[in-house]
Design a protein around this motif. Structure first.
Motif, short mmCIF file in Angstrom:
data_model
loop_
_atom_site.label_atom_id
_atom_site.label_comp_id
_atom_site.label_asym_id
_atom_site.label_seq_id
_atom_site.Cartn_x
_atom_site.Cartn_y
_atom_site.Cartn_z
N GLY A 29 0.78 -1.23 0.00
CA GLY A 29 0.00 0.00 0.00
C GLY A 29 0.81 1.27 0.00
O GLY A 29 0.25 2.36 -0.20
N PHE A 30 2.14 1.18 0.20
CA PHE A 30 2.93 2.41 0.27
C PHE A 30 2.90 3.19 -1.04
O PHE A 30 2.69 4.41 -1.05
N ILE A 31 3.12 2.51 -2.15
CA ILE A 31 3.17 3.19 -3.44
C ILE A 31 1.81 3.83 -3.76
O ILE A 31 1.73 4.99 -4.18
N ALA A 32 0.73 3.09 -3.51
CA ALA A 32 -0.61 3.62 -3.78
C ALA A 32 -0.91 4.81 -2.88
O ALA A 32 -1.51 5.80 -3.34
N LEU A 33 -0.51 4.75 -1.63
CA LEU A 33 -0.77 5.85 -0.70
C LEU A 33 -0.01 7.11 -1.12
O LEU A 33 -0.57 8.21 -1.14
N THR A 34 1.27 6.96 -1.44
CA THR A 34 2.04 8.15 -1.82
C THR A 34 1.62 8.69 -3.19
O THR A 34 1.67 9.90 -3.41
N ASP A 35 1.19 7.82 -4.07
CA ASP A 35 0.62 8.29 -5.34
C ASP A 35 -0.61 9.17 -5.07
O ASP A 35 -0.80 10.22 -5.69
N TYR A 36 -1.44 8.72 -4.14
CA TYR A 36 -2.64 9.48 -3.76
C TYR A 36 -2.25 10.84 -3.16
O TYR A 36 -2.83 11.88 -3.52
N LEU A 37 -1.27 10.84 -2.25
CA LEU A 37 -0.86 12.08 -1.61
C LEU A 37 -0.31 13.07 -2.62
O LEU A 37 -0.61 14.27 -2.56
N ARG A 38 0.48 12.60 -3.57
CA ARG A 38 1.01 13.49 -4.60
C ARG A 38 -0.11 14.05 -5.48
O ARG A 38 -0.08 15.22 -5.85
N ALA A 39 -1.06 13.20 -5.80
CA ALA A 39 -2.19 13.65 -6.62
C ALA A 39 -2.98 14.75 -5.92
O ALA A 39 -3.49 15.67 -6.57
N LYS A 40 -3.05 14.66 -4.60
CA LYS A 40 -3.78 15.66 -3.81
C LYS A 40 -2.87 16.81 -3.35
O LYS A 40 -3.32 17.69 -2.62
N GLU A 41 -1.60 16.76 -3.76
CA GLU A 41 -0.61 17.78 -3.40
C GLU A 41 -0.45 17.91 -1.89
O GLU A 41 -0.30 19.02 -1.36
N ILE A 42 -0.46 16.76 -1.22
CA ILE A 42 -0.21 16.70 0.22
C ILE A 42 1.24 16.27 0.42
O ILE A 42 1.61 15.15 0.04
N PRO A 43 2.10 17.12 0.97
CA PRO A 43 3.50 16.73 1.15
C PRO A 43 3.65 15.63 2.19
O PRO A 43 2.83 15.50 3.11
N TYR A 44 4.72 14.86 2.04
CA TYR A 44 5.01 13.81 3.02
C TYR A 44 6.51 13.69 3.21
O TYR A 44 7.30 13.98 2.31
N VAL A 45 6.89 13.31 4.42
CA VAL A 45 8.30 13.23 4.81
C VAL A 45 8.56 11.92 5.51
O VAL A 45 7.64 11.23 5.96
N VAL A 46 9.85 11.57 5.62
CA VAL A 46 10.30 10.44 6.43
C VAL A 46 10.87 10.98 7.73
O VAL A 46 11.65 11.93 7.72
N ALA A 47 10.49 10.38 8.85
CA ALA A 47 11.08 10.71 10.15
C ALA A 47 11.48 9.40 10.82
O ALA A 47 10.64 8.70 11.40
N SER A 48 12.75 9.06 10.70
CA SER A 48 13.24 7.76 11.15
C SER A 48 14.37 7.91 12.15
O SER A 48 15.22 8.79 12.01
N SER A 49 14.39 7.03 13.15
CA SER A 49 15.49 7.00 14.12
C SER A 49 16.74 6.36 13.52
O SER A 49 17.76 6.27 14.21
N ASN A 50 16.66 5.92 12.29
CA ASN A 50 17.82 5.33 11.62
C ASN A 50 18.77 6.44 11.15
O ASN A 50 18.42 7.62 11.14
N TYR A 51 19.98 6.03 10.76
CA TYR A 51 20.95 6.97 10.24
C TYR A 51 20.60 7.33 8.79
O TYR A 51 20.07 6.52 8.04
#
Length: 220
Positions: free
Chosen positions: A92-114
């Motif tokens: 579902g990640f690809i479909a969700l981010t495709d939807y967000l881009r289509a709606k012009e909703i920005p998204y970011v990664v916030a990870s405790s990883n390096y």
């Protein structure tokens, strides 16, 4: 939902990476003849490497050299496992981010990883940066989850104005607690750790996968 920003955790949310990390940890533990179990590993999910290191030093007889060797070996095993194709993108990640881009909703990664690991994962999977406005890593904060700093930083860099119009997507207790402390709404998509009644109270919803998150966003 009326959204101005979506904040993704990475491990266990974008990627099925906890299985890769645990596989690498087990290989390192076997080489060093250490007892190491999945239940023990679970307590560190979402917390970052440094808290894991300090706790393991205490748990393994204050043997700092052993734990440093363990972490070094584990790290050496991760990249070959990823390059071998063991790191899978969550449903579902690809479909969700495709939807967000289509709606012009920005998204970011916030990870405790390096950051180097985040970029390695993105570069070696079909995700490949995939439209992220920002990447927030352990190097960008003083305290990793469950401290709220990483999500507060992500919110600021993501450009949203209203916390109630932001959404964090998390899989771990540490991450959910961090979102709560940042006063940001959060949805849990469980990975290795099963949700508890506590997480039910701390989240907007507990959903099976990112396809369900997309449906939740479009119907609420």
């Amino acid at each position: 939902m009326e959204l101005e920003l979506v904040i993704f955790d990475m491990d266990g949310v974008i990627f099925d990476s906890e299985k890769v990390y645990y596989h690498a940890n087990k290989l390192a533990a076997e080489k060093l003849k250490m007892d190491y179990s999945l239940d023990y590993y679970k307590q560190f999910i979402g917390a970052g490497t440094e808290p894991m290191k300090e706790q393991m030093i205490k748990d393994y007889g204050n043997d700092r050299t052993l734990i440093e060797d363990f972490l070094k070996l584990s790290s050496q095993y991760v990249h070959p496992l990823v390059e071998r194709g063991e790191l899978l993108v969550k449903p579902g990640f690809i479909a969700l981010t495709d939807y967000l881009r289509a709606k012009e909703i920005p998204y970011v990664v916030a990870s405790s990883n390096y950051r180097s690991e985040i970029e390695f994962f993105l570069d070696h999977t079909p995700v490949d940066k995939h439209g992220f406005k920002e990447i927030i890593s352990a190097e960008d904060v003083h305290e990793t989850k469950p401290a709220p700093e990483i999500f507060l930083t992500a919110f600021k860099k993501g450009g949203a104005k209203d916390k109630n119009k932001a959404l964090v997507i998390e899989d771990s207790a540490n991450g959910i607690l961090a979102a709560n402390r940042a006063n940001l709404p959060v949805i849990m998509v469980p990975d290795v750790i099963e949700p508890t009644p506590t997480q039910e109270k701390q989240t907007l919803a507990i959903l099976d996968d990112l396809n369900a998150v997309r449906s939740f966003i479009t119907t609420h």
